[in-house]
Write a protein that holds these residues in place. Structure first.
Motif, PDB file in Angstrom:
ATOM      1  N   HIS A   3       9.455 -15.647  -3.973  1.00 25.36           N
ATOM      2  CA  HIS A   3      10.679 -15.298  -4.701  1.00 25.36           C
ATOM      3  C   HIS A   3      10.487 -13.969  -5.421  1.00 25.36           C
ATOM      4  O   HIS A   3       9.359 -13.514  -5.626  1.00 25.36           O
ATOM      5  N   ALA A   4      11.575 -13.364  -5.852  1.00 33.48           N
ATOM      6  CA  ALA A   4      11.513 -12.095  -6.579  1.00 33.48           C
ATOM      7  C   ALA A   4      11.230 -12.335  -8.061  1.00 33.48           C
ATOM      8  O   ALA A   4      11.212 -13.479  -8.532  1.00 33.48           O
ATOM      9  N   LEU A  21      16.384 -14.929 -11.785  1.00 38.32           N
ATOM     10  CA  LEU A  21      15.922 -13.606 -11.366  1.00 38.32           C
ATOM     11  C   LEU A  21      16.287 -12.558 -12.407  1.00 38.32           C
ATOM     12  O   LEU A  21      17.330 -12.647 -13.057  1.00 38.32           O
ATOM     13  N   GLY A  25      14.029  -8.147 -10.129  1.00 34.45           N
ATOM     14  CA  GLY A  25      13.907  -9.076  -9.010  1.00 34.45           C
ATOM     15  C   GLY A  25      14.973  -8.841  -7.964  1.00 34.45           C
ATOM     16  O   GLY A  25      14.695  -8.836  -6.760  1.00 34.45           O
ATOM     17  N   GLN A  28      14.059  -5.832  -6.048  1.00 31.75           N
ATOM     18  CA  GLN A  28      12.959  -6.105  -5.108  1.00 31.75           C
ATOM     19  C   GLN A  28      13.483  -6.692  -3.804  1.00 31.75           C
ATOM     20  O   GLN A  28      12.981  -6.369  -2.725  1.00 31.75           O
ATOM     21  N   ILE A  29      14.474  -7.561  -3.897  1.00 29.99           N
ATOM     22  CA  ILE A  29      15.042  -8.164  -2.691  1.00 29.99           C
ATOM     23  C   ILE A  29      15.677  -7.090  -1.818  1.00 29.99           C
ATOM     24  O   ILE A  29      15.479  -7.068  -0.599  1.00 29.99           O
ATOM     25  N   THR A  53      16.849 -15.939  -4.889  1.00 31.53           N
ATOM     26  CA  THR A  53      16.289 -15.004  -3.909  1.00 31.53           C
ATOM     27  C   THR A  53      16.865 -15.299  -2.523  1.00 31.53           C
ATOM     28  O   THR A  53      17.338 -14.392  -1.830  1.00 31.53           O
ATOM     29  N   PHE A 171       5.813 -10.274  -5.842  1.00 31.22           N
ATOM     30  CA  PHE A 171       7.176 -10.781  -5.728  1.00 31.22           C
ATOM     31  C   PHE A 171       7.861 -10.166  -4.510  1.00 31.22           C
ATOM     32  O   PHE A 171       7.700  -8.980  -4.224  1.00 31.22           O
ATOM     33  N   ALA A 172       8.630 -10.966  -3.797  1.00 36.90           N
ATOM     34  CA  ALA A 172       9.446 -10.570  -2.646  1.00 36.90           C
ATOM     35  C   ALA A 172       8.625 -10.058  -1.468  1.00 36.90           C
ATOM     36  O   ALA A 172       9.145  -9.397  -0.588  1.00 36.90           O
ATOM     37  N   VAL A 195       7.157  -2.802  -2.040  1.00 35.89           N
ATOM     38  CA  VAL A 195       6.770  -3.927  -2.897  1.00 35.89           C
ATOM     39  C   VAL A 195       5.260  -4.029  -2.924  1.00 35.89           C
ATOM     40  O   VAL A 195       4.612  -4.060  -1.900  1.00 35.89           O
TER      41      VAL A 195
END
Length: 196
Positions: A3-4, A21, A25, A28-29, A53, A171-172, A195
């Motif tokens: 997950h972010a 999130l 976050g 990041q996705i 996410t 994350f992500a 990332v």
């Protein structure tokens, strides 16, 4: 995919299950796109940060979220450490940490033992394989650092818990589940751009 980033994240922090999130976050996705070719479905943990996410990935890519399963939930840390960082862990949790490698079936309070997490990870792989086979293509699982770490080290048995705690999984970030899953067209190697 992990997950972010979520609101209130701190290194070593045991996040509460309802942590949403953060703006970072969500960014990041976006940076994790495009996803690898061939993904036809998303499966997610029920915890809020993972569901958000998965939902944003679905919205951005058009790939449907087809399953939310507690098998993909993060390791169930004992309630005495939720919201805490290592410098504030209670003595009973510190003692458990010293003993868990020698006795992986030992749980701390209401937490999940490494043996129990390993058993859940095996059930998770079975479920993901059934979903991937029914889809006929790759499935993206959105989950959490410790569980994902055990999934990619399943051959190590319950001892995978300690390795997954220590391993970095930004994350992500995407990673293959297990090498043998390539035979089922559900694994790949992809480091998400921008990332970690």
């Amino acid at each position: 995919m992990r997950h972010a980033a979520y609101e209130g994240h701190r290194p070593g922090h045991h996040a509460p299950p309802d942590a949403p999130l953060s703006a970072e976050g969500r960014a990041q996705i976006h940076r994790a796109l495009p996803l690898p070719e061939g993904i036809t479905a998303i499966v997610t943990s029920p915890l809020l940060r993972a569901r958000q996410t998965a939902d944003l990935l679905s919205e951005l890519t058009g790939i449907p979220v087809i399953d939310t399963t507690p098998l993909l939930a993060e390791w169930h840390a004992p309630s005495i450490v939720i919201g805490r960082t290592s410098e504030t862990y209670p003595p009973e949790y510190r003692a458990w940490r010293e003993q868990r490698a020698a006795n992986p079936s030992l749980a701390c309070g209401d937490g999940e033992s490494p043996t129990d997490l390993y058993a859940r990870a095996n059930r998770c792989v079975d479920r993901l394989l059934r979903i991937a086979e029914s889809q006929g293509r790759a499935v993206l699982a959105v989950s959490h650092k410790v569980l994902l770490g055990v999934l990619v080290r399943l051959a190590e048995g319950p001892g995978a818990f300690d390795a997954s705690i220590r391993a970095a999984w930004p994350f992500a970030e995407l990673s293959p589940m297990l090498p043998y899953l390539h035979d089922f067209n559900v694994g790949w190697t992809c480091r998400a751009p921008g990332v970690g």
